[in-house]
Design a protein around this motif. Sequence first.
Motif, PDB file in Angstrom:
ATOM      1  N   LEU A   1     -19.421-124.278   3.605  1.00 52.87           N
ATOM      2  CA  LEU A   1     -20.295-125.389   3.956  1.00 52.87           C
ATOM      3  C   LEU A   1     -19.641-126.682   3.521  1.00 52.87           C
ATOM      4  CD1 LEU A   1     -23.716-123.790   3.015  1.00 52.87           C
ATOM      5  CD2 LEU A   1     -22.634-123.963   5.266  1.00 52.87           C
ATOM      6  N   ILE A   2     -19.642-127.641   4.416  1.00 52.20           N
ATOM      7  CA  ILE A   2     -18.917-128.884   4.237  1.00 52.20           C
ATOM      8  C   ILE A   2     -19.891-129.994   3.851  1.00 52.20           C
ATOM      9  CG2 ILE A   2     -17.470-130.582   5.428  1.00 52.20           C
ATOM     10  CD1 ILE A   2     -16.845-128.139   7.382  1.00 52.20           C
ATOM     11  N   ALA A   3     -19.575-130.667   2.764  1.00 55.84           N
ATOM     12  CA  ALA A   3     -20.364-131.826   2.343  1.00 55.84           C
ATOM     13  C   ALA A   3     -19.935-133.034   3.169  1.00 55.84           C
ATOM     14  CB  ALA A   3     -20.154-132.100   0.861  1.00 55.84           C
ATOM     15  N   LEU A   4     -20.863-133.920   3.417  1.00 62.16           N
ATOM     16  CA  LEU A   4     -20.563-135.125   4.184  1.00 62.16           C
ATOM     17  C   LEU A   4     -20.135-136.245   3.242  1.00 62.16           C
ATOM     18  CD1 LEU A   4     -23.519-134.916   6.717  1.00 62.16           C
ATOM     19  CD2 LEU A   4     -21.124-134.279   7.083  1.00 62.16           C
ATOM     20  N   ASP A   5     -19.076-135.956   2.460  1.00 61.12           N
ATOM     21  CA  ASP A   5     -18.665-136.903   1.430  1.00 61.12           C
ATOM     22  C   ASP A   5     -17.162-137.167   1.384  1.00 61.12           C
ATOM     23  OD1 ASP A   5     -17.639-134.562   0.435  1.00 61.12           O
ATOM     24  OD2 ASP A   5     -18.804-134.569  -1.410  1.00 61.12           O
ATOM     25  N   GLY A   6     -16.443-136.828   2.434  1.00 62.36           N
ATOM     26  CA  GLY A   6     -15.011-137.086   2.458  1.00 62.36           C
ATOM     27  C   GLY A   6     -14.148-135.948   1.954  1.00 62.36           C
ATOM     28  N   THR A   7     -14.754-134.838   1.572  1.00 61.53           N
ATOM     29  CA  THR A   7     -13.988-133.701   1.069  1.00 61.53           C
ATOM     30  C   THR A   7     -13.749-132.629   2.137  1.00 61.53           C
ATOM     31  OG1 THR A   7     -15.983-132.566   0.296  1.00 61.53           O
ATOM     32  CG2 THR A   7     -14.864-134.035  -1.282  1.00 61.53           C
ATOM     33  N   ALA A   8     -14.124-132.906   3.375  1.00 55.71           N
ATOM     34  CA  ALA A   8     -14.067-131.887   4.435  1.00 55.71           C
ATOM     35  C   ALA A   8     -12.677-131.306   4.624  1.00 55.71           C
ATOM     36  CB  ALA A   8     -14.592-132.453   5.754  1.00 55.71           C
ATOM     37  N   GLU A   9     -11.666-132.147   4.717  1.00 55.48           N
ATOM     38  CA  GLU A   9     -10.325-131.633   4.998  1.00 55.48           C
ATOM     39  C   GLU A   9      -9.864-130.665   3.921  1.00 55.48           C
ATOM     40  OE1 GLU A   9      -5.868-133.052   6.337  1.00 55.48           O
ATOM     41  OE2 GLU A   9      -7.371-134.574   5.944  1.00 55.48           O
ATOM     42  N   ALA A  10     -10.016-131.023   2.670  1.00 56.20           N
ATOM     43  CA  ALA A  10      -9.592-130.146   1.579  1.00 56.20           C
ATOM     44  C   ALA A  10     -10.412-128.864   1.550  1.00 56.20           C
ATOM     45  CB  ALA A  10      -9.711-130.881   0.241  1.00 56.20           C
ATOM     46  N   THR A  11     -11.724-128.980   1.762  1.00 57.35           N
ATOM     47  CA  THR A  11     -12.612-127.817   1.746  1.00 57.35           C
ATOM     48  C   THR A  11     -12.256-126.842   2.858  1.00 57.35           C
ATOM     49  OG1 THR A  11     -14.401-129.131   0.792  1.00 57.35           O
ATOM     50  CG2 THR A  11     -15.034-127.092   1.912  1.00 57.35           C
ATOM     51  N   VAL A  12     -12.095-127.355   4.069  1.00 56.72           N
ATOM     52  CA  VAL A  12     -11.802-126.498   5.224  1.00 56.72           C
ATOM     53  C   VAL A  12     -10.398-125.906   5.107  1.00 56.72           C
ATOM     54  CG1 VAL A  12     -11.502-126.463   7.735  1.00 56.72           C
ATOM     55  CG2 VAL A  12     -13.459-127.655   6.718  1.00 56.72           C
ATOM     56  N   SER A  13      -9.433-126.705   4.717  1.00 57.59           N
ATOM     57  CA  SER A  13      -8.055-126.203   4.573  1.00 57.59           C
ATOM     58  C   SER A  13      -7.997-125.060   3.563  1.00 57.59           C
ATOM     59  CB  SER A  13      -7.118-127.338   4.131  1.00 57.59           C
ATOM     60  OG  SER A  13      -7.057-128.332   5.110  1.00 57.59           O
ATOM     61  N   ALA A  14      -8.693-125.209   2.448  1.00 52.10           N
ATOM     62  CA  ALA A  14      -8.704-124.155   1.428  1.00 52.10           C
ATOM     63  C   ALA A  14      -9.346-122.878   1.960  1.00 52.10           C
ATOM     64  CB  ALA A  14      -9.442-124.641   0.181  1.00 52.10           C
ATOM     65  N   ALA A  15     -10.452-123.019   2.667  1.00 49.91           N
ATOM     66  CA  ALA A  15     -11.135-121.833   3.202  1.00 49.91           C
ATOM     67  C   ALA A  15     -10.272-121.131   4.250  1.00 49.91           C
ATOM     68  CB  ALA A  15     -12.475-122.235   3.810  1.00 49.91           C
ATOM     69  N   LEU A  16      -9.638-121.891   5.111  1.00 46.62           N
ATOM     70  CA  LEU A  16      -8.797-121.294   6.155  1.00 46.62           C
ATOM     71  C   LEU A  16      -7.567-120.614   5.565  1.00 46.62           C
ATOM     72  CD1 LEU A  16      -8.985-124.184   8.764  1.00 46.62           C
ATOM     73  CD2 LEU A  16      -9.914-121.869   9.072  1.00 46.62           C
ATOM     74  N   SER A  17      -7.095-121.097   4.430  1.00 50.27           N
ATOM     75  CA  SER A  17      -5.879-120.564   3.813  1.00 50.27           C
ATOM     76  C   SER A  17      -6.125-119.343   2.939  1.00 50.27           C
ATOM     77  CB  SER A  17      -5.219-121.660   2.960  1.00 50.27           C
ATOM     78  OG  SER A  17      -4.853-122.754   3.763  1.00 50.27           O
ATOM     79  N   LYS A  18      -7.371-119.000   2.674  1.00 51.87           N
ATOM     80  CA  LYS A  18      -7.683-117.889   1.772  1.00 51.87           C
ATOM     81  C   LYS A  18      -7.201-116.545   2.291  1.00 51.87           C
ATOM     82  CE  LYS A  18     -11.539-119.672  -0.827  1.00 51.87           C
ATOM     83  NZ  LYS A  18     -12.982-119.639  -1.059  1.00 51.87           N
TER      84      LYS A  18
ATOM     85  N   LEU B   1     -14.996-135.646  12.662  1.00 47.37           N
ATOM     86  CA  LEU B   1     -14.993-134.476  11.783  1.00 47.37           C
ATOM     87  C   LEU B   1     -14.749-133.214  12.597  1.00 47.37           C
ATOM     88  CD1 LEU B   1     -15.421-133.045   9.054  1.00 47.37           C
ATOM     89  CD2 LEU B   1     -17.874-133.066   9.553  1.00 47.37           C
ATOM     90  N   PHE B   2     -15.412-133.083  13.733  1.00 43.94           N
ATOM     91  CA  PHE B   2     -15.223-131.932  14.608  1.00 43.94           C
ATOM     92  C   PHE B   2     -13.759-131.827  15.035  1.00 43.94           C
ATOM     93  CE2 PHE B   2     -15.539-130.392  19.163  1.00 43.94           C
ATOM     94  CZ  PHE B   2     -15.559-129.049  18.829  1.00 43.94           C
ATOM     95  N   GLU B   3     -13.183-132.935  15.467  1.00 40.93           N
ATOM     96  CA  GLU B   3     -11.770-132.930  15.875  1.00 40.93           C
ATOM     97  C   GLU B   3     -10.871-132.506  14.719  1.00 40.93           C
ATOM     98  OE1 GLU B   3     -11.243-136.946  17.214  1.00 40.93           O
ATOM     99  OE2 GLU B   3     -11.677-136.402  19.306  1.00 40.93           O
ATOM    100  N   LEU B   4     -11.116-133.038  13.534  1.00 38.49           N
ATOM    101  CA  LEU B   4     -10.328-132.678  12.362  1.00 38.49           C
ATOM    102  C   LEU B   4     -10.395-131.179  12.115  1.00 38.49           C
ATOM    103  CD1 LEU B   4      -8.743-133.359   9.717  1.00 38.49           C
ATOM    104  CD2 LEU B   4     -10.997-133.623   8.639  1.00 38.49           C
ATOM    105  N   ILE B   5     -11.591-130.620  12.178  1.00 40.59           N
ATOM    106  CA  ILE B   5     -11.759-129.195  11.901  1.00 40.59           C
ATOM    107  C   ILE B   5     -11.036-128.341  12.938  1.00 40.59           C
ATOM    108  CG2 ILE B   5     -13.481-127.340  11.845  1.00 40.59           C
ATOM    109  CD1 ILE B   5     -15.268-129.382  10.306  1.00 40.59           C
ATOM    110  N   VAL B   6     -11.113-128.700  14.208  1.00 39.72           N
ATOM    111  CA  VAL B   6     -10.393-127.942  15.241  1.00 39.72           C
ATOM    112  C   VAL B   6      -8.891-127.970  14.949  1.00 39.72           C
ATOM    113  CG1 VAL B   6      -9.767-127.875  17.691  1.00 39.72           C
ATOM    114  CG2 VAL B   6     -12.162-128.188  17.020  1.00 39.72           C
TER     115      VAL B   6
END
Length: 119
Positions: free
Chosen positions: A44-61, A82-87
């Motif tokens: 789950l992504i917080a709307l606080d600017g941490t999305a890239e680090a959070t998603v990258s870490a989860a995808l790399s697990k 944000l959607f574009e970044l996540i894709v």
Amino acid sequence: MATVLVLGIDPHTVPGLDGNALRAALDGELDRFGAHGIDAAMTLIALDGTAEATVSAALSKRAWDVVVIGGGIRKPEPLLTLFELIVHLVRRYAPGAAIAFNSSGGDSVEAALRAMCRP
């Protein structure tokens, strides 16, 4: 066993939402994956600017067969960047994963199953 990562907005970070109730519903959806023999995790992504680090870490697990990007990320126009970044992060960190889209937190299993059935 297939592996699925579900990415969604942390309901506790959205003003006016009952974060506890929504989180309970999301946890119930994770249980449904298990009933289908799918090993699933949710980030789950917080709307606080941490999305890239959070998603990258989860995808790399681990290697993911499917990544489900939730409607809360995809639907609101203000979250388009944000959607574009996540894709792009999914393409970079999980290039072998199918990408699926749910319409709500309650149909992530169906979204993942659709993606698993594609050639």
